[in-house]
Structures are given as structure tokens and as C-alpha cells.
Scaffold this active site. Structure first.
Site, PDB file in Angstrom:
ATOM      1  N   THR A   1       0.856  -1.181   0.000  1.00  0.00           N
ATOM      2  CA  THR A   1       0.000   0.000   0.000  1.00  0.00           C
ATOM      3  C   THR A   1       0.891   1.230   0.000  1.00  0.00           C
ATOM      4  O   THR A   1       1.744   1.370   0.872  1.00  0.00           O
ATOM      5  CB  THR A   1      -0.868   0.035   1.267  1.00  0.00           C
ATOM      6  N   LEU A   2       0.737   2.080  -0.988  1.00  0.00           N
ATOM      7  CA  LEU A   2       1.566   3.286  -1.052  1.00  0.00           C
ATOM      8  C   LEU A   2       0.795   4.504  -0.599  1.00  0.00           C
ATOM      9  O   LEU A   2       1.305   5.353   0.108  1.00  0.00           O
ATOM     10  CB  LEU A   2       2.063   3.495  -2.481  1.00  0.00           C
TER      11      LEU A   2
END
Lengths: 238, 236
Positions: free
Chosen positions: A16-17
Site C-alpha cells: 500500500t503506497l
């Protein structure tokens, strides 16, 4: 291909960025007979208010409520695995059941572990529950920070609502008094938090049952002089 | 199962607020120390074993692991009923694989949880039962007979009273040998009282008090049953 612990079954690692569809603040307050939780039903897609009917508070098992701000898809994932946890707990069929304290700690472990793997569940969670008459209210953030208190808020609520809650909370609030305090906080958030919408869901949990009420709106007043002449205090060139 | 019967005796008793475990310490010779038969598993659970002590140690280690893992994730003690089932399932595996042998140890699991006080007996077969009072190991029948007569009133007993009864039951298994605090180990767990082994000095005090008052009472009670059953207990 993912499980709750954030490790995919195949080689390539996905992380997850940044969050995509996000929920805004969640507020919760203990009152005499239980706990009230409030959250709006909006899901923002960046700066667009894309979804207006997202339920961000859910009941977990017999004893708890979980409210979430942040990435909605991560919240849905958490719900799916908590559901499995509750099912296994019920399958024991032995009189023991997972209470809010256990769930809070379980979630804290999961969130912290994901943070350590640099693949966080992008949520701020509020866990409220009662077991055997004991009220429990706690928060877990996406970093794994967790704490419990008599009143909590996530996101913008931390800055705008908590000071009000701090001033007005008492040990033996009636449900009406608690509602009034929550609505006061929600109204401030509506005025000042751009990702909030005027459609709220309140959830209540007591020793007897948990209820999530239908969404409703608050009355707002925009006739403040500061709103009429917004540039009045912005004179000058710097 | 045979291994359990050959091990030295272990007994357990339960009230609604406390659970007591007591074991007879067997020594292989006068010179050696006795085998450890009572293990603390967690603040709220303890076990007494009878049979192959080595197997008992391994299972204790497993139980301690399960308890601490649960505490870490859920920050709450593991319910006794759930630990016992996991233990039983572990024992069952050994009865269904041709290359394994069953654990040669019987465990009396005592513990406190939300639902109250518990005493379970786990067999090598993988079976488990909950008991108000139970005895395992050699000459345990004598203790069982004693407990059978007394168990109905145990629910209301305090911790002290349970310990006293446990010492009486241990005395039954000794069959004439002198009961001293060196010969037995007593442990208790209860409401507000984490699992711990009771101090030797305190046990000796209770035994001394027993000799004075209890013997007469116990003798009266046993008079009727023992003559018919032919099991000997105290030869005075």
C-alpha cells in the site's frame, strides 16, 4: 492472493503506497449505560466526494462495534477477517466469547505487524464494546499505536472534536447528553473538515445489544459573519 | 494409560472459587531429590502430572506456549476449556499415527477463567473430562473413594478447606506412611490468587493441625465404608 498479515502467496510483493477511497473522522464517547459512536457516511476519492452512502461502523460479534476512517477497502478486508475470527470463536461453543479488549489487542497486533512490513492497512480504527458490564473504548492507528480512553476521535476529530469532548465529558452522561455532545462535535467537523458530509450514522452499544441507526443530517447555520465576508481577515498581500 | 497408573499419585479438588492440586513426591532413592510433578502454566493455570514425567514436561512446555501466545495477541488469559481441547487434540494425533506413541502421562489441569474455576483430566487417549474432584496415579483409588464421599460439599469450600481435604486424600494414598510436607506438593489457584505452590512450612502446619483434630473425625467417617470395601488406609 493476500491474507490479513499482508504477505502474498506469490513472489511479487505489493504494498500500500497511498489510500484511494477514504473515510473521514470517527467519534466515540462513553456514557452511563454504554458507548456511542458516530461517523459520516462519505467516501472521498482524493478531493472528490465520490460515495455518499458508505457504512463506516459495523458490529463485531455480540459485544463490540468497529468504526474506521481511512482506506475503505482496507476496512472491508479487516471486517472479513474479523468475521472469520468471530465464527471460529463461536464454533468453540463453550461459553467463552471474544470481548472488546481481546479484539482491540488483536487489531493492534495486526496493524503493527503490517506497519513493520511496510504494507500498512491504511485505517484509524475505533473499537467500542461492553462485556459483563465493563465498557471498553479504544483506538488503533495504521502505525500500530493503540490506546483506550473515555472518549476518542480519529483524523480531524483529534484536533477539532477532542478538545470539546475533554471539556464536556462526565462519568454519568445520559444518552441524550452524550448525543448532544457528539452532535456538537460533528457539526464543527462538518464546517471545518472538507472531506466530511452532512449525513451521519450513530451507533450505540449497551450490555443488551448493539444498534446502528439510520443515517440522518444535522441542521447547519452558515450565517456567521466570518462566512459572509471570508476575506475580511485576509487583508494585505502577505 | 498404564504408565499413568504406575506414576505416583496426583489429586485435584475444585470449589466455585478455588482449585487445589496435590501430588505425592516419589524419590528413586533417599539421596536424590523428588521429581517435579506440578507445573505452573500461566498465572491462571497449573497442572499436576502422573506417569512419564518427561512427556509431562514436553506437554507443559506446549501449554505454556499456547497460553503466552494467546495472552500476547488478545491480552487476556486463555480460557481453560480451550487449552484443554488443544491439549487433547495433540494427544489424539499420537493415537492415530503408526509412527508415533501416545504421551504416557495423565494431566490434571486446574485453572481460573471468566466462567469460573475448572479442573480437567487429560488422558493419553486424547479424552478429557471436567471434574469436581479426581485422583490419578498409583493407589489413587483410595483417594478417589475418600473424595467420592466428600465432593458434594466442595463448591462452597474456601481455599484453606480444599487444601485440608487434599491433604487428607493424599494421606489415603500413602497407606500407612507418615504424611509430612516433604512427601507431598500442594498448589492452589483461585479468585484473586494466581497459581502458586503452597509453602512447605504452611503445609507442615496444616498437617500437624490435622493430626490433632482430624484423625478422629476421619476415622469415624471411614469406619463404615472401609470395612466393607477392604481397602486399607490408615493403620493406627
Amino acid at each position: 492472493m493476500q491474507n490479513l498479515m499482508g504477505s502474498p502467496m506469490e513472489m511479487e510483493l505489493e504494498r500500500t503506497l497511498y489510500p484511494y477511497v477514504t473515510g473521514s473522522s470517527v467519534l466515540a464517547i462513553k456514557y452511563k449505560y454504554g458507548i456511542l459512536m458516530a461517523a459520516d457516511t462519505g467516501g472521498s476519492y482524493g478531493s472528490t466526494l465520490r460515495f455518499k452512502d458508505i457504512q463506516r461502523i459495523k458490529t463485531i460479534g455480540k459485544h463490540s462495534l468497529l468504526g474506521a476512517g481511512g482506506e475503505i477497502s482496507d476496512f472491508q478486508e479487516i471486517l472479513k477477517y474479523l468475521d472469520e475470527l468471530i465464527v471460529y470463536d463461536n464454533m468453540w461453543d463453550d461459553g467463552n466469547s471474544l470481548g472488546p479488549k481481546e479484539l482491540h489487542n488483536y487489531l493492534a497486533r495486526v496493524m503493527y505487524d503490517r506497519r513493520n512490513k511496510f504494507n500498512p492497512l491504511w485505517n484509524s480504527l475505533v473499537l467500542a464494546g461492553i462485556k459483563n458490564g465493563e465498557k471498553y473504548l479504544g483506538v488503533v492507528t495504521m502505525l500500530g499505536v493503540h490506546y483506550k480512553d473515555n472518549y476518542v476521535a480519529t483524523g480531524f476529530g483529534n484536533y477539532l472534536a477532542v478538545p470539546i469532548l475533554r471539556k464536556e465529558w462526565r462519568d454519568d452522561l445520559s444518552i441524550e447528553e452524550a448525543m448532544k455532545i457528539l452532535e456538537k462535535c460533528m457539526r464543527i467537523l462538518l464546517y471545518r473538515d472538507r472531506s466530511s458530509i452532512n449525513k451521519y450514522q450513530i451507533a450505540e452499544i449497551t450490555d443488551i445489544e448493539a444498534t446502528i441507526f439510520s443515517p440522518y443530517s444535522l441542521k447547519t447555520f452558515w450565517g456567521f459573519s466570518a462566512f459572509k465576508e471570508p476575506a475580511k481577515s485576509a487583508e494585505g498581500s502577505w | 494409560m498404564e504408565a499413568v497408573k504406575q506414576g505416583s499419585a496426583a489429586i485435584g479438588l475444585r470449589s466455585t472459587s478455588h482449585v487445589v492440586l496435590a501430588t505425592v513426591n516419589k524419590t528413586s532413592s533417599e539421596l536424590s531429590s523428588h521429581q517435579k510433578k506440578v507445573f505452573k502454566i500461566d498465572d491462571h493455570i497449573g497442572v499436576a502430572i502422573a506417569g512419564l514425567t518427561a512427556d509431562g514436561r514436553v506437554l507443559s512446555r506446549y501449554m505454556r506456549n499456547e497460553c503466552i501466545n494467546h495472552s500476547f495477541v488478545y491480552e487476556n488469559p486463555l480460557p481453560v476449556g480451550r487449552l484443554v481441547v488443544r491439549l487433547a487434540d495433540k494427544a489424539q494425533v499420537c493415537t492415530q499415527r503408526s509412527w508415533k506413541r501416545p504421551y504416557g502421562v495423565g494431566l490434571l489441569v486446574s485453572g481460573m477463567d471468566e466462567l469460573g474455576a475448572h479442573l480437567y483430566y487429560n488422558c493419553p487417549s486424547g479424552n478429557y473430562f471436567e471434574y469436581q474432584a479426581f485422583a490419578i496415579g498409583s493407589r489413587s483409588q483410595a483417594a478417589k473413594t475418600y473424595l467420592e464421599r466428600r465432593f458434594e460439599s466442595y463448591d462452597k469450600y474456601s481455599g484453606e478447606e480444599l487444601i485440608k481435604d487434599a491433604l487428607f486424600a493424599i494421606k489415603e494414598t500413602l497407606q500407612g506412611e507418615v504424611l509430612t510436607s516433604k512427601v507431598c506438593t500442594v498448589a492452589i489457584v483461585g479468585v484473586g490468587e494466581p497459581f502458586h505452590i503452597v509453602d512447605q512450612k504452611k503445609i507442615q502446619e496444616m498437617i500437624d493441625a490435622m493430626e490433632v483434630t482430624g484423625e478422629a473425625v476421619a476415622e469415624d467417617e471411614q469406619g463404615d465404608d472401609y470395612s466393607t470395601r477392604g481397602a486399607t488406609s490408615m493403620e493406627s
